[in-house]
Design a protein around this motif. Structure first.
Motif, PDB file in Angstrom:
ATOM      1  N   PRO A  14      26.166  -6.916 -75.198  1.00  0.00           N
ATOM      2  CA  PRO A  14      24.813  -7.859 -74.947  1.00  0.00           C
ATOM      3  C   PRO A  14      24.461  -8.682 -76.163  1.00  0.00           C
ATOM      4  O   PRO A  14      23.933  -9.606 -76.672  1.00  0.00           O
ATOM      5  N   SER A  17      26.334 -11.858 -75.861  1.00  0.00           N
ATOM      6  CA  SER A  17      26.441 -12.784 -75.009  1.00  0.00           C
ATOM      7  C   SER A  17      25.276 -13.532 -74.223  1.00  0.00           C
ATOM      8  O   SER A  17      24.439 -13.086 -74.624  1.00  0.00           O
ATOM      9  N   TYR A  20      22.665 -13.345 -72.259  1.00  0.00           N
ATOM     10  CA  TYR A  20      21.717 -11.854 -72.616  1.00  0.00           C
ATOM     11  C   TYR A  20      20.911 -12.201 -73.412  1.00  0.00           C
ATOM     12  O   TYR A  20      19.349 -12.089 -72.934  1.00  0.00           O
ATOM     13  N   ARG A  23      18.313 -13.977 -71.833  1.00  0.00           N
ATOM     14  CA  ARG A  23      16.841 -13.762 -71.149  1.00  0.00           C
ATOM     15  C   ARG A  23      16.573 -13.055 -72.136  1.00  0.00           C
ATOM     16  O   ARG A  23      14.955 -12.736 -71.636  1.00  0.00           O
ATOM     17  N   GLU A  24      17.041 -12.312 -73.136  1.00  0.00           N
ATOM     18  CA  GLU A  24      16.422 -11.770 -74.288  1.00  0.00           C
ATOM     19  C   GLU A  24      14.480 -12.561 -74.482  1.00  0.00           C
ATOM     20  O   GLU A  24      14.009 -12.092 -74.750  1.00  0.00           O
TER      21      GLU A  24
END
Length: 136
Positions: A14, A17, A20, A23-24
């Protein structure tokens, strides 16, 4: 002339990525924005409705759902709460009584500058170390 093979944006780790990390980043940006909205008794969902209405006042509930990409039932609940907080009013269409248009109240309009300022502050802080071409 052959192009070099583009590396995959996906990584099982992650921390490497792209999906990811996006998203974070989104989660962190929205959490910071929610903290700034809270004193105004405005949720993130309500902010997204306000933002659309500041650009296109009078959208129908269905159009709002499509613009902010949430289900119509969620939009109805959000608008219910916003009506109670005197941010919006529902106005039945005179052409098609099945349609209900959402209009801002003075209070809803009055929050525009401050709430957009909060969003600008959060996004500008999140991108402060970006180069100008990266922001573009």
């Amino acid at each position: 002339m052959s192009k070099a093979a583009r590396p995959s944006a996906f990584d099982a780790d992650p921390s490497r990525s792209v999906g990811y990390l996006i998203r974070e980043t989104n989660r962190l940006v929205l959490a910071q924005l929610q903290v700034l909205l809270a004193p105004h008794d405005v949720t993130l969902g309500q902010y997204f409705v306000l933002r659309e209405l500041w650009q296109h006042e009078g959208l129908t509930q269905r159009e709002l759902s499509e613009c902010i990409a949430i289900q119509e039932q969620s939009t109805v609940a959000t608008i219910d709460a916003m009506e109670k907080r005197d941010l919006v009013v529902r106005v039945r269409s005179t052409q098609d009584r099945r349609k209900i248009h959402i209009h801002l109240t003075e209070r809803g309009r009055g929050l525009r500058k401050q709430l957009l300022g909060y969003a600008a502050r959060v996004i500008n802080a999140a991108t402060s170390d970006f180069e100008p071409d990266e922001v573009d």
